[in-house]
Design an enzyme around this catalytic site. Structure first.
Site, PDB file in Angstrom:
ATOM      1  N   ASP A 228      19.667  78.571   3.601  1.00 31.02           N
ATOM      2  CA  ASP A 228      19.695  77.872   4.878  1.00 31.02           C
ATOM      3  C   ASP A 228      19.017  76.515   4.684  1.00 31.02           C
ATOM      4  O   ASP A 228      19.131  75.919   3.613  1.00 31.02           O
ATOM      5  CB  ASP A 228      18.993  78.723   5.946  1.00 31.02           C
ATOM      6  CG  ASP A 228      19.587  78.532   7.330  1.00 31.02           C
ATOM      7  OD1 ASP A 228      19.345  77.459   7.922  1.00 31.02           O
ATOM      8  OD2 ASP A 228      20.282  79.435   7.818  1.00 31.02           O
ATOM      9  N   HIS A 278      16.514  75.412  11.757  1.00 29.02           N
ATOM     10  CA  HIS A 278      17.436  76.552  11.746  1.00 29.02           C
ATOM     11  C   HIS A 278      16.996  77.629  10.765  1.00 29.02           C
ATOM     12  O   HIS A 278      16.964  78.822  11.093  1.00 29.02           O
ATOM     13  CB  HIS A 278      18.842  76.063  11.406  1.00 29.02           C
ATOM     14  CG  HIS A 278      19.899  77.107  11.558  1.00 29.02           C
ATOM     15  ND1 HIS A 278      20.286  77.938  10.528  1.00 29.02           N
ATOM     16  CD2 HIS A 278      20.666  77.465  12.634  1.00 29.02           C
ATOM     17  CE1 HIS A 278      21.242  78.745  10.947  1.00 29.02           C
ATOM     18  NE2 HIS A 278      21.489  78.494  12.226  1.00 29.02           N
ATOM     19  N   SER A 450      24.703  82.872  14.043  1.00 32.34           N
ATOM     20  CA  SER A 450      23.616  82.699  13.078  1.00 32.34           C
ATOM     21  C   SER A 450      22.579  83.797  13.202  1.00 32.34           C
ATOM     22  O   SER A 450      22.243  84.485  12.231  1.00 32.34           O
ATOM     23  CB  SER A 450      22.947  81.333  13.266  1.00 32.34           C
ATOM     24  OG  SER A 450      23.758  80.289  12.809  1.00 32.34           O
TER      25      SER A 450
END
Length: 505
Positions: A228, A278, A450
């Site tokens: 990520d 994120h 996600s």
């Protein structure tokens, strides 16, 4: 507040539709295109995007193999002249030992490039992967494209510096900020409950009986790899306080394969730390400690975590992002301790070198979870994105809590989906999963496919922890058997919601 974890598709529909009438080439004219009178006109980014958008709309997918030499060459030029070449026989993504045939093939390809470009043998070589059968070269001539396409030992040719989401005509085509947020939020009291020793359990966990599963497994002894944007160095519970409270005897490791540079040949690695937010949210979902600090706990709060900052954000639209993810997959594939890989990043269509990396990690026994895709409400009809669309990946998407398997406002679904996760209040799309924030003391919401993917990766860690000697297929089969629709598979929601308690019993 909606979290557009993979917010990549609004641009697809609105930025290039008006250009469709400008399409100059038809993929069915491939034979004529490769004849002596190939057009030397450099197509604009707008015209290239119109061709891409047309194929996406009509077929639900896109491949550079279907376009003409002119289109592929134009995209290569607009992408800083970077051409990624996957060589070898079809399906030959990687090598595990020295292979003279593949070495000869690579050298022959480099000779073709050198002759056509008028350069030295290795002058245009940007990268030669040590494991995957992939090289990156610089190409300026359309003749090079035409000559390479005559060969039967090339699996793909892709303009890996080209982005569908930026029409500036310059490199690098701008990074997006999709899925990025470092702001903390005030959580609604109804979106969590407190468990010993004063940890917050997201309401979404109860939808899958995750807290009940903790009586049987907490993820101990299992290592999850996270590809990520990295994890925040300002969040101690994903750092120095990773072992805290009921979470003990485990490790967190952080690496970086993303290169922050406009130059394709740069080795300026950007380090392991999240600058987007994120990756921190995904790391929290999987492995945040269970402590007495009134902070959100992770699904597998005793698992080990290996985080790779491989990308700037969740959309793989830059050369260095694609290479970063590819390299992270190889690195995690080479680690014997890593059982599971969680990837809440992606792109609308396949990226050859990333796909090769997925196949390599899969060949090493890794259980790979990938996000089905997240975008705006008006574009969530789009099919499951890459790499979740691959057979080697387990695709996951998010649904609401209305009890009818309604997909979340921004989630994609489709035939490739294996599992669903309840992650959005049907009556309020702003209220999704609760996680650690980017900074110490912060909490926040995170949604989309996600968080659904990271949650499922955490459940897999619980199952594997209960059965440390199991193989990937045994773990995955147990998860399927514990899902609501098993033994049947829904056409767009897969096996449905997993019951984590049943999965660990």
């Amino acid at each position: 507040m909606k979290k557009l974890s993979l917010g990549i598709l609004a641009i697809i529909l609105i930025s290039v539709t008006s250009c469709t009438r400008d399409v100059l080439e038809n993929p069915s004219e491939e034979t004529a295109n490769r004849a002596a009178h190939v057009s030397q006109e450099l197509l604009s980014i707008e015209k290239i995007n119109a061709i891409i958008e047309k194929e996406l709309t009509e077929n639900g997918s896109f491949s550079w193999a279907t376009v003409t030499d002119q289109v592929l060459w134009s995209a290569t030029v607009h992408g800083s002249n970077i051409l990624t070449i996957g060589y070898g026989n079809q399906g030959e993504s990687f090598r595990t030992s020295e292979n003279q045939r593949l070495k000869n093939t690579k050298n022959e390809i480099l000779a073709v490039v050198a002759t056509s470009e008028g350069t030295g043998f290795s002058d245009g070589l940007i990268e030669d992967d040590a494991i995957l059968n992939v090289i990156d070269v610089q190409v300026a001539s359309i003749q090079t494209i035409s000559e390479l396409r005559k060969r039967n030992d090339i699996r793909y040719l892709e303009p890996n510096g080209y982005s569908f989401f930026e029409a500036s005509g310059t490199y690098p085509q701008n990074f997006s900020s999709s899925g990025c947020s470092k702001s903390g939020e005030t959580l609604n009291n109804n979106d969590y409950r407190t468990v010993a020793p004063n940890a917050l359990v997201s309401w979404t966990f109860d939808q899958h009986n995750i807290p009940d599963a903790w009586a049987h497994s907490t993820g101990a002894g299992v290592t999850v790899g996270l590809i990520d944007t990295g994890v925040s160095q300002s969040q101690p519970f994903l750092g120095s306080n990773f072992n805290d409270g009921y979470s003990s005897g485990r490790t967190i490791s952080k690496y970086g394969t993303f290169i922050d540079s406009v130059w394709p040949w740069s080795n300026n690695y950007d380090g392991p730390h999240d600058k987007c937010g994120h990756g921190t949210s995904m790391g929290s979902t999987i492995a945040s400690p269970r402590n007495n600090n009134y902070m959100p706990v992770g699904v597998a709060y005793n698992c080990n975590l290996v985080s790779y900052r491989a990308t700037e954000d969740v959309v793989l639209n830059d050369y260095h992002e694609r290479k970063g993810v590819k390299n992270a997959l190889v690195a995690l594939g080479n680690r014997s301790d890593v059982k599971i890989i969680s990837m809440s990043v992606g792109y609308p269509w396949s990226i050859g070198n990333v796909a090769d990396g997925v196949r390599y990690a899969y060949s090493r026994g890794k259980l790979i979870f990938a996000a089905g895709g997240t975008s705006l409400e008006l574009t969530n009809w789009y099919p499951v994105i890459f790499p979740a669309s691959m057979n080697e990946a387990v695709a996951v998407t998010g649904i609401t809590d209305d009890g009818t398997y309604q997909q979340c406002d921004v989630c994609h679904d489709g035939s490739e989906i294996e599992f669903t996760v309840v992650m959005q209040r049907d009556a309020n799309s702003n209220r999704t999963g609760t996680v650690l924030g980017f900074y110490n003391g912060d909490k926040k919401y995170v949604g989309g496919s996600s968080v659904a993917t990271a949650t499922t990766a955490g459940i897999a860690a619980l199952v594997w922890s209960k059965h440390l000697g199991w193989s990937r297929s045994q773990v995955l089969n147990k998860m399927r058997q514990s899902a609501e629709f098993y033994p049947y598979k829904n056409s767009t929601k897969g096996y449905g919601n997993i019951d984590a308690l049943q999965a660990v019993q």
